[in-house]
Design a protein around this motif. Sequence first.
Motif, PDB file in Angstrom:
ATOM      1  N   SER A 206      39.269  30.899  57.587  1.00 58.39           N
ATOM      2  CA  SER A 206      40.261  29.720  56.788  1.00 58.39           C
ATOM      3  C   SER A 206      39.697  29.666  55.481  1.00 58.39           C
ATOM      4  O   SER A 206      39.757  28.600  54.867  1.00 58.39           O
ATOM      5  N   GLN A 207      38.901  30.593  55.114  1.00 59.26           N
ATOM      6  CA  GLN A 207      38.473  30.483  53.495  1.00 59.26           C
ATOM      7  C   GLN A 207      39.274  31.204  52.621  1.00 59.26           C
ATOM      8  O   GLN A 207      39.769  32.430  52.866  1.00 59.26           O
ATOM      9  N   VAL A 208      39.305  30.708  51.196  1.00 64.17           N
ATOM     10  CA  VAL A 208      40.401  31.264  50.246  1.00 64.17           C
ATOM     11  C   VAL A 208      39.428  32.710  49.807  1.00 64.17           C
ATOM     12  O   VAL A 208      38.537  32.605  49.457  1.00 64.17           O
ATOM     13  N   SER A 209      40.088  33.969  50.442  1.00 63.12           N
ATOM     14  CA  SER A 209      39.500  35.168  49.858  1.00 63.12           C
ATOM     15  C   SER A 209      39.960  35.808  48.528  1.00 63.12           C
ATOM     16  O   SER A 209      39.492  36.550  47.961  1.00 63.12           O
ATOM     17  N   HIS A 210      41.385  35.405  48.177  1.00 61.61           N
ATOM     18  CA  HIS A 210      42.177  36.113  47.286  1.00 61.61           C
ATOM     19  C   HIS A 210      42.985  35.039  46.562  1.00 61.61           C
ATOM     20  O   HIS A 210      43.302  34.245  47.200  1.00 61.61           O
ATOM     21  N   ILE A 211      42.941  35.235  45.298  1.00 61.89           N
ATOM     22  CA  ILE A 211      43.902  34.186  44.624  1.00 61.89           C
ATOM     23  C   ILE A 211      44.958  35.239  44.022  1.00 61.89           C
ATOM     24  O   ILE A 211      44.587  36.106  42.844  1.00 61.89           O
ATOM     25  N   LYS A 212      46.249  34.922  44.184  1.00 56.46           N
ATOM     26  CA  LYS A 212      47.405  35.682  43.587  1.00 56.46           C
ATOM     27  C   LYS A 212      47.869  35.099  42.264  1.00 56.46           C
ATOM     28  O   LYS A 212      48.177  33.901  42.365  1.00 56.46           O
ATOM     29  N   ILE A 213      48.005  36.112  41.331  1.00 51.64           N
ATOM     30  CA  ILE A 213      48.405  35.661  39.924  1.00 51.64           C
ATOM     31  C   ILE A 213      49.278  36.391  39.546  1.00 51.64           C
ATOM     32  O   ILE A 213      49.326  37.472  39.480  1.00 51.64           O
ATOM     33  N   LYS A 214      50.415  35.559  38.708  1.00 50.47           N
ATOM     34  CA  LYS A 214      51.425  36.360  38.101  1.00 50.47           C
ATOM     35  C   LYS A 214      50.923  36.217  36.568  1.00 50.47           C
ATOM     36  O   LYS A 214      51.041  35.210  35.874  1.00 50.47           O
ATOM     37  N   CYS A 215      50.627  37.457  36.112  1.00 48.73           N
ATOM     38  CA  CYS A 215      50.084  37.344  34.653  1.00 48.73           C
ATOM     39  C   CYS A 215      51.316  37.165  33.642  1.00 48.73           C
ATOM     40  O   CYS A 215      52.455  37.798  33.849  1.00 48.73           O
ATOM     41  N   ASP A 216      50.622  36.770  32.291  1.00 49.45           N
ATOM     42  CA  ASP A 216      51.916  36.346  31.411  1.00 49.45           C
ATOM     43  C   ASP A 216      52.532  37.941  30.800  1.00 49.45           C
ATOM     44  O   ASP A 216      53.592  38.218  30.592  1.00 49.45           O
ATOM     45  N   SER A 217      51.476  39.045  31.006  1.00 48.82           N
ATOM     46  CA  SER A 217      52.059  40.199  30.480  1.00 48.82           C
ATOM     47  C   SER A 217      52.130  41.023  31.947  1.00 48.82           C
ATOM     48  O   SER A 217      51.335  41.229  32.912  1.00 48.82           O
ATOM     49  N   ALA A 218      53.541  41.827  31.974  1.00 43.10           N
ATOM     50  CA  ALA A 218      53.677  42.639  33.160  1.00 43.10           C
ATOM     51  C   ALA A 218      52.754  43.830  33.107  1.00 43.10           C
ATOM     52  O   ALA A 218      52.963  44.623  34.000  1.00 43.10           O
ATOM     53  N   ASN A 219      52.292  44.325  32.150  1.00 46.59           N
ATOM     54  CA  ASN A 219      51.599  45.467  32.024  1.00 46.59           C
ATOM     55  C   ASN A 219      50.229  45.429  32.804  1.00 46.59           C
ATOM     56  O   ASN A 219      49.506  46.398  33.115  1.00 46.59           O
ATOM     57  N   VAL A 220      49.472  44.238  32.950  1.00 46.80           N
ATOM     58  CA  VAL A 220      48.395  43.891  33.461  1.00 46.80           C
ATOM     59  C   VAL A 220      48.405  44.121  35.037  1.00 46.80           C
ATOM     60  O   VAL A 220      49.281  43.752  35.687  1.00 46.80           O
ATOM     61  N   GLY A 221      47.303  44.896  35.462  1.00 42.37           N
ATOM     62  CA  GLY A 221      47.185  45.029  37.046  1.00 42.37           C
ATOM     63  C   GLY A 221      48.206  46.205  37.567  1.00 42.37           C
ATOM     64  O   GLY A 221      48.488  46.281  38.707  1.00 42.37           O
ATOM     65  N   ARG A 222      48.635  47.253  36.709  1.00 39.67           N
ATOM     66  CA  ARG A 222      49.578  48.192  37.140  1.00 39.67           C
ATOM     67  C   ARG A 222      49.126  49.166  38.459  1.00 39.67           C
ATOM     68  O   ARG A 222      49.628  49.387  39.409  1.00 39.67           O
ATOM     69  N   LEU A 223      47.825  49.463  38.009  1.00 38.60           N
ATOM     70  CA  LEU A 223      47.054  50.278  38.794  1.00 38.60           C
ATOM     71  C   LEU A 223      46.393  49.361  40.055  1.00 38.60           C
ATOM     72  O   LEU A 223      46.406  49.915  41.026  1.00 38.60           O
ATOM     73  N   HIS A 224      46.075  48.260  40.047  1.00 41.70           N
ATOM     74  CA  HIS A 224      45.804  47.341  41.074  1.00 41.70           C
ATOM     75  C   HIS A 224      47.045  47.184  42.167  1.00 41.70           C
ATOM     76  O   HIS A 224      46.615  47.140  43.382  1.00 41.70           O
ATOM     77  N   ARG A 225      48.015  47.041  41.791  1.00 43.67           N
ATOM     78  CA  ARG A 225      49.144  46.947  42.596  1.00 43.67           C
ATOM     79  C   ARG A 225      49.738  47.901  43.493  1.00 43.67           C
ATOM     80  O   ARG A 225      50.085  47.997  44.472  1.00 43.67           O
ATOM     81  N   ILE A 226      49.160  49.462  42.825  1.00 41.51           N
ATOM     82  CA  ILE A 226      49.358  50.522  43.803  1.00 41.51           C
ATOM     83  C   ILE A 226      48.309  50.397  45.220  1.00 41.51           C
ATOM     84  O   ILE A 226      48.944  50.821  46.251  1.00 41.51           O
TER      85      ILE A 226
END
Length: 638
Positions: A29-49
């Motif tokens: 019950s500890q927070v392990s991940h924080i999900k963020i919607k970045c202002d730029s859609a180009n950020v994290g394209r490799l991460h989402r795969i």
Amino acid sequence: MIIKNICVNDELANGVTGRIVDYIENNNSQVSHIKIKCDSANVGRLHRISCPYCHGHDTICVTREIDTIDQQDNSFQSKKGIKQFPLRLSWAMTIHKAQGITVDQVVISTKDFFGSGMGYTALSRVRTLEGLFLIDLHFDKFYCNENIDRVLSQMKEMKRKQPIFQQSSNYLNILSHNIEGLKCNFNAFRNHHLTQNADLICLTETWLSYKNLINKFDMNGYHLIHKSRSSSFSNDHLLHSQKRGGIAVYYRDSISVQEIDSCEHLNLEHITFELLKEKIIIVNCYRSPQQNKTEFLTNIDHHLKEIGIERKIILIGNLNENSLSEKSKPIETKLNTLGFINIYQNLPTTNNLTSLDCLYCNFTLKQNHHKGIGVTYYSFHDTLMFSINNECQINNSNHEIEYNYVEKMEVDDTVPAPSPIVNIPKKSYKRKNQSNDDISNKIFKNTTISTTTDETTNAMTEKQIIFLQNVNDIIEKSILEKSSTTLTLDEQLSIIGLKKVKILGDGNCFFRAISHQLCRNETNHKTIRSTTINYLIKNKDKFAPFIDDTDSTIDKYIKRMSRNGTYADHLAVSAAAVTINKNIIIHEIGKKPLLIPGSDFIDNQLHVCYYPDKLHYDSVLCIDNNSGFLPFQDILST
């Protein structure tokens, strides 16, 4: 805002902003991940795969990372750390963090700006003026660095090079090239912009035989004449059965030519034709290194006399005799005796800086012709570009045309009439390796010694006049601080990273030093003196006021300075600076380096040192043997 570089390649970097949309907890019950919607859609394209939580969504996940406590106290040696998310709340962003980003809208406060350039950086983040919102505006916060003007004054001015090929019906544009295989290089050759602007194209080493289908190498708008090597030599000749060789000529449909054949078969690889309108005969010729020079000279002499040596003839091609070599040059010597001058003498035309390609002319050229060297990526040889005004040439033999003082000058009498400077940038990625034979000519490759055009002459003469008017005052101001007067010249040079190179002291030392600066040897000193004298002759009315009692008149000065072994004074040094288009920096013991103006660009420098007690000049280089350079503030100038 992310405050750490997580994955720069995926743009997950320090300064990226976004909105928290969800939390992910682990089994405890500890927070392990924080999900963020970045202002730029180009950020994290490799991460989402690869991320199971973000795959198929437009979010990224940030996990806890170890953040070591800063050890400001040296006595605190423990490395305690905590795991924390590399995030912080971000209602605003510093300009430092904003560098490199571009946004649609931005709100800016200017009251806390400090330092030069901050205002420009902030305002230039937004794409449109409509997206810019200023909370306040303090004009005094917008300013440039005080050194900007000084830096800008030293920057090169972008100038368009004068094109060699002239877009006028009065000019004939000639291109000559040792192509080293027309078949393998045809597409590159056909699509080259130089090829498309030429009226007449003379090729050597086509490597084609009669078995090749010549019509495969036709070009729209041109006629083709080709001659294979085997057809140029008799059956019993050594070169008859050898591969390669071959010559070709392309000429525009609008040009009328008549091919000229010899009355007897000559062992000579050539195509000769007459331009009927211009009444000029072109001999496109190639001499293989395997052909004996004596045989070649006998045959070319016979052919030229058969044509009529009194007619206007241009001999063009590759004769495989290096005009830059200090060895004997029998082909050049023989052609000179027949009244021919190589327009490309002393200009490197190959990748290893030799001058094998040539354009010999037996009639006098007016000043309104243009020449240059064009680079290619597919051949060891560069192209020769030549544009001649076919209405303004005269039939006088080159034997009869020289400058007024050349007959009396004790310098190189074979120097041709100079032409405008043309600097063509070299490329180093050709397919053949560079040899070390003529490595000393590397610098000379990009510095053509010549007189300048009228427009440049007037501009540079004004600089010279200012310098010559103030030269005595300048020299008086050039004394360095007393603390440096005890240094030797070698020590004075070494402090600024320079060293001297000894030059032969025979009265030609200044011109020898300039030759060494240009091509790392002293052998071109006669050419440099000759072009300097020619420049003085053309501008003698402007230099006349500066003649002292030693000569009394400018004509006497020019006559004396023309003699081999005459020491160069400030007048000759000033003229030489313009002819080579360089600022000459003179170093003297106990004095600040003095700039003799010759170029508009501060980094166009040549360095020499002067010994007033000996009236002698030496060359000056960097410690690592590269050319010397000093910034503007370290040089004394007008």
